[in-house]
Design a protein around this motif. Structure first.
Motif, PDB file in Angstrom:
ATOM      1  N   THR A 129       8.667   2.007   0.593  1.00 29.22           N
ATOM      2  CA  THR A 129       8.217   0.627   0.421  1.00 29.22           C
ATOM      3  C   THR A 129       7.234   0.535  -0.743  1.00 29.22           C
ATOM      4  O   THR A 129       6.836   1.546  -1.320  1.00 29.22           O
ATOM      5  CB  THR A 129       7.529   0.130   1.693  1.00 29.22           C
ATOM      6  N   LEU A 130       6.822  -0.695  -1.036  1.00 29.29           N
ATOM      7  CA  LEU A 130       5.883  -0.931  -2.128  1.00 29.29           C
ATOM      8  C   LEU A 130       4.565  -0.160  -1.948  1.00 29.29           C
ATOM      9  O   LEU A 130       4.136   0.551  -2.871  1.00 29.29           O
ATOM     10  CB  LEU A 130       5.626  -2.440  -2.230  1.00 29.29           C
ATOM     11  N   PRO A 131       3.908  -0.263  -0.768  1.00 32.40           N
ATOM     12  CA  PRO A 131       2.673   0.510  -0.604  1.00 32.40           C
ATOM     13  C   PRO A 131       2.912   2.018  -0.739  1.00 32.40           C
ATOM     14  O   PRO A 131       2.072   2.729  -1.277  1.00 32.40           O
ATOM     15  CB  PRO A 131       2.211   0.163   0.803  1.00 32.40           C
ATOM     16  N   TRP A 132       4.043   2.486  -0.246  1.00 35.58           N
ATOM     17  CA  TRP A 132       4.358   3.913  -0.351  1.00 35.58           C
ATOM     18  C   TRP A 132       4.436   4.306  -1.833  1.00 35.58           C
ATOM     19  O   TRP A 132       3.868   5.308  -2.263  1.00 35.58           O
ATOM     20  CB  TRP A 132       5.677   4.189   0.365  1.00 35.58           C
ATOM     21  N   GLN A 133       5.161   3.485  -2.602  1.00 38.20           N
ATOM     22  CA  GLN A 133       5.295   3.761  -4.027  1.00 38.20           C
ATOM     23  C   GLN A 133       3.921   3.753  -4.705  1.00 38.20           C
ATOM     24  O   GLN A 133       3.626   4.585  -5.563  1.00 38.20           O
ATOM     25  CB  GLN A 133       6.217   2.703  -4.637  1.00 38.20           C
ATOM     26  N   MET A 134       3.052   2.813  -4.282  1.00 33.68           N
ATOM     27  CA  MET A 134       1.706   2.767  -4.859  1.00 33.68           C
ATOM     28  C   MET A 134       0.929   4.016  -4.466  1.00 33.68           C
ATOM     29  O   MET A 134       0.183   4.579  -5.279  1.00 33.68           O
ATOM     30  CB  MET A 134       0.950   1.535  -4.358  1.00 33.68           C
ATOM     31  N   PHE A 135       1.093   4.436  -3.225  1.00 30.86           N
ATOM     32  CA  PHE A 135       0.378   5.616  -2.735  1.00 30.86           C
ATOM     33  C   PHE A 135       0.764   6.852  -3.537  1.00 30.86           C
ATOM     34  O   PHE A 135      -0.092   7.575  -4.051  1.00 30.86           O
ATOM     35  CB  PHE A 135       0.690   5.804  -1.252  1.00 30.86           C
TER      36      PHE A 135
END
Lengths: 286, 550
Positions: free
Chosen positions: A235-241
């Protein structure tokens, strides 16, 4: 009438203390808001830097660009992450809201056996640290074959969103006048009609804000999806992480800015709904 | 109500006693409420409570040792680790039968990894021995085959040891379509006759035949047993009652009777020597004591490891100095959560005070400034702090520009405890302000004014009258912030470096990197217990029904 106004007879010492208190409060508000605001100009940086370049400080138009936004909208990794987030969060929200609203209505009845115990169980996903939920779900979902699947992530996120729905809807139901449903039933409405035509419109603000909380919980969630999901559910937060941990790229700031705008929108909606609901129940003068 | 006794029970309109009617109505109401709650309750029980229960179960579960080494588990029962001696030949034989099957099933490395958590070095010991164990017993195999070449024939073994009923069902299976996945091979069943005379051989041959069938999809009729089965045959024959063998019939007697006569003259070897030859650690009673200590199906071992203790054969001992990290980590998690909680009180109290004393319109406006960070994504806030605190980041740039810091000596504010505390204070501050604000809103201003009119200074009026009334808000906010911070994972992971990480980072490490799930589960269970105690305190103090969101 505000209690913060200085009385006309205040001494110099009191005046100094009053204004320094206001300055302190201002600084704390600055601490709360500045970190979020500072990333907005930085996301328009023309360089791949995480700080203000001399050109930016001189307001040189050359120093600003939309290239990080362009990267976000063209990079397949980010696009896939966006698609995954958009596929997961609404479904999880629908599950949380539908089951949560029913249960909140059940819990608001007068005679519910074991109410405290049931409430404690339903609220527990909010209390248990995410890393423990993630660990447990990883172990258990691997056993039953849900680990690394879309359904597994949706179910996990729905579970995490439920406490918020329960809390907001229960709070709305506290002010709900039960004689309205009785009146409807008295006039011949069947339970379904009563629910959809009388009760639902009145508790709708609570349901929607609960839904928004559940949505943002899923949309922002990263710990559980890291463990329960696989690369396909990134997901988006995962990619940011991963972006923040490994190849730190300024595209993250562009994404962050977009997310801030989304949260401002959500916050406004929730505030408007809350005030509307309070006005309807006559609990707020404003 | 006294006249009710005169006229009998009060009746409802339909003629039933009113009390019963009311009870029925109440029961129906209860059932309806439960029916509304049930779907969600079941959902949460399955998707959330069951996983937590699974984690708690894993923190004590230890079936791998007794499942992988069932014979060794039994044989080690009689061995006293305090004797200072390595176990008897019987234990080594049992271990050989277990290990050769485990190696064939590729389970011995998993077991080695499990035991390695308790004693470093066992993992490589198991891997090394697993490669060699199928040679153990070769000396006897050669001598049996020299004696009678029939011993190398798979068919000999099947005729001797198989149950006749199994043979016929196996032949039925062979006659049909072998590739049909819906018709599995009937699993080997041993006959009872030889089971009593040659127990170890029957047992180890059964194990061999079943491994051949299930792991390699081979037929026992086509595979020569592995060498340890011959070891078992030698051990059985040298102890067997010759009268019982003489009483056998058919091929069993013609094969076994001469073999038994010959074993006395066989060249021999001891298994313990073979093991020590592979690795001298097998001569160390400590290794065997470790295996013995972990044979029970449930263990407190993971919990002991989680608090820097270890389970040894002699009871519970403290871990060696260099492996004591968890107590330190728990202490650090507690300390940093306290620091975060303290900074949140310091920063949150003035804001909540300001908000509750302003006019409603102004306070609603300022509340937005508190709620915006609350709604902004956690990752957004963490990346903001990463950007601000870096050595080439905004804060350092400003400090250099102001001349407060020399360009060569930029402050290190990230990847340490400072970075974690600052970022998490920012993230959790709204959770302090909101409960404080909701308590302070209810404190009447007249009390402070009354105190002042009675001659109290501003400070006394605040400290003796206002502050005590705001304590419940501080308590609620502190517990909330503390609960949230001790379980935090993302922010410490990203800005904590090595010195600013929490126990949750260690849990994640054990799940995804070291794969020591039991220890991860035990650490999680301890953390969960702390959180639940605090939650209980919060419930007593505030009431979980009163949690409000913005």
């Amino acid at each position: 009438m505000s209690q913060m106004d200085l009385p006309p007879y205040a001494t110099t010492g009191q005046r100094i203390w009053h204004y320094s208190f206001l300055v302190i409060c201002g600084l704390i508000f600055f601490f709360l808001i500045a970190p979020i605001l500072v990333i907005i100009p930085l996301s328009f940086n023309a360089e791949n830097f995480f700080t203000f370049t001399p050109g930016m400080l001189a307001f040189d138009p050359e120093a600003y660009s939309l290239k990080h936004y362009k990267d976000f909208f063209t990079n397949p990794d980010w696009q896939q992450a966006l698609v995954n987030s958009v596929r997961i969060a609404p479904v999880a929200t629908i599950i949380s809201v539908s089951l949560g609203t029913l249960a909140a209505i059940g819990l608001s009845q007068d005679h519910v056996p074991f109410r405290r115990a049931i409430m404690a169980i339903l609220i527990s996903p909010m209390i248990v640290p995410l890393i423990i939920s993630a660990a447990g779900m990883y172990f258990f979902y691997s056993r039953i074959g849900l680990q690394g699947t879309y359904i597994g992530v949706v179910l996990a996120h729905a579970a995490l969103g439920i406490p918020f729905v329960i809390i907001t809807v229960t709070a709305t139901l506290v002010g709900f006048d039960r004689s309205l449903t009785r009146a409807a039933a008295n006039m011949g409405a069947d339970p379904m009609t009563t629910f959809f035509r009388v009760q639902m419109p009145l508790i709708l603000p609570g349901v929607i804000s609960g839904g928004l909380f559940a949505f943002i919980t899923s949309f922002d969630e990263v710990v559980v999806v890291l463990f329960v999901g696989s690369a396909k559910q990134q997901t988006l937060p995962w990619q940011m992480f991963t972006g923040l941990r490994e190849q730190i790229s300024p595209t993250i700031l562009a994404v962050a800015t977009i997310l801030v705008v989304i949260s401002i929108g959500l916050l406004t909606t929730v505030e408007v709904l809350r005030r509307r609901s309070e006005r309807l129940r006559g609990m707020s003068p404003g | 109500m006294s006249d009710a006794t005169d006229t009998g029970p009060v009746l409802a309109a339909d003629g039933r006693p009113l009390k019963r009617s009311l009870q029925r109505a109440l029961r129906a109401e209860k059932l309806r409420a439960l029916a509304l709650i049930a779907p969600l309750l079941i959902f949460i029980l399955v998707t959330f409570i069951a996983p937590i229960a699974d984690m708690l179960f894993r923190s004590v579960e230890n079936e791998i040792v007794s499942d992988t080494l069932p014979r060794t588990t039994l044989a080690l029962d009689g061995w006293d680790h305090k004797s200072g001696q390595i176990p008897s030949e019987d234990v080594f034989a049992a271990f050989t039968y277990d290990l050769v099957a485990a190696a064939e099933r590729k389970q011995h490395t998993r077991l080695g990894t499990r035991l390695n958590y308790e004693m470093t070095g066992i993992s490589s010991l198991f891997r090394k021995t697993g490669r060699r164990v199928d040679d153990f017993g070769e000396l006897y195999m050669d001598q049996f085959v020299d004696l009678d070449p029939a011993w190398v024939e798979p068919a000999t073994w099947v005729t001797l040891f198989a149950d006749p009923a199994w043979i016929s069902s196996f032949e039925d299976w062979q006659a049909g379509d072998r590739k049909d996945a819906t018709r599995p091979q009937p699993l080997f069943v041993a006959s009872d006759t030889l089971g009593t005379i040659l127990p170890e051989t029957t047992d180890s041959y059964t194990e061999f035949a079943r491994v051949a069938q299930t792991v390699n999809a081979d037929s026992p009729l086509e595979e020569t047993p592995w060498a340890p089965v011959y070891e078992a045959l030698y051990r059985d024959l040298s102890r067997a009652d010759s009268a019982a063998i003489a009483a056998l019939e058919g091929p069993a007697r013609t094969l076994l009777a001469p073999a038994q006569a010959a074993v006395a003259g066989f060249r021999t070897e001891t298994l313990s020597d073979l093991y020590i030859d592979v690795d001298k650690d097998w001569g160390d009673p400590e290794v065997w004591a470790t295996i013995q200590a972990f044979t029970p199906k449930y263990t407190a071992g993971y919990f002991l490891n989680a608090v820097d203790l270890q389970q040894t054969a002699d009871g519970i001992a403290v871990q060696p100095e260099d492996q004591r990290i968890y107590f330190l980590l728990f202490k650090r998690t507690m300390f940093m959560s306290m620091m975060i909680m303290g900074s949140c009180v310091l920063l949150g109290y003035p804001i909540a005070y300001l908000l509750s004393n302003l006019s409603l319109r102004a306070s609603n406006l300022l509340l937005i400034l508190v709620l915006l960070p609350f709604w902004a994504s956690l990752l957004v806030r963490t990346s903001a702090w990463k950007v601000l605190l870096q050595q080439q980041g905004v804060i350092n740039d400003v400090l250099v520009w102001l001349g407060l810091v020399d360009d060569g000596h930029r402050l290190v504010m990230i990847n340490n405890q400072f970075g974690t505390i600052v970022a998490m204070t920012h993230i959790l501050l709204p959770f302090m302000i909101l409960p404080l604000y909701s308590v302070m809103k209810t404190i009447p201003h007249t009390y402070v004014r009354a105190a002042k009119s009675l001659g109290a200074t501003n400070w006394t009026a605040f400290w003796r009258v206002y502050f005590p009334q705001s304590v419940p808000g501080i308590g609620a906010g502190c517990i909330l912030v503390f609960i949230l911070s001790i379980g935090y994972y993302i922010t410490p992971e990203l800005v904590g470096g090595t010195t600013g990480t929490f126990i949750s980072n260690r849990i994640a490490y054990h799940i995804s990197s070291s794969l020591n799930w039991g220890l991860a589960a035990a650490l999680g269970a301890i953390l969960l217990a702390v959180v639940l105690i605090l939650y209980w305190a919060y419930d007593r103090l505030v009431g979980i029904d009163n949690v409000s969101l913005g």
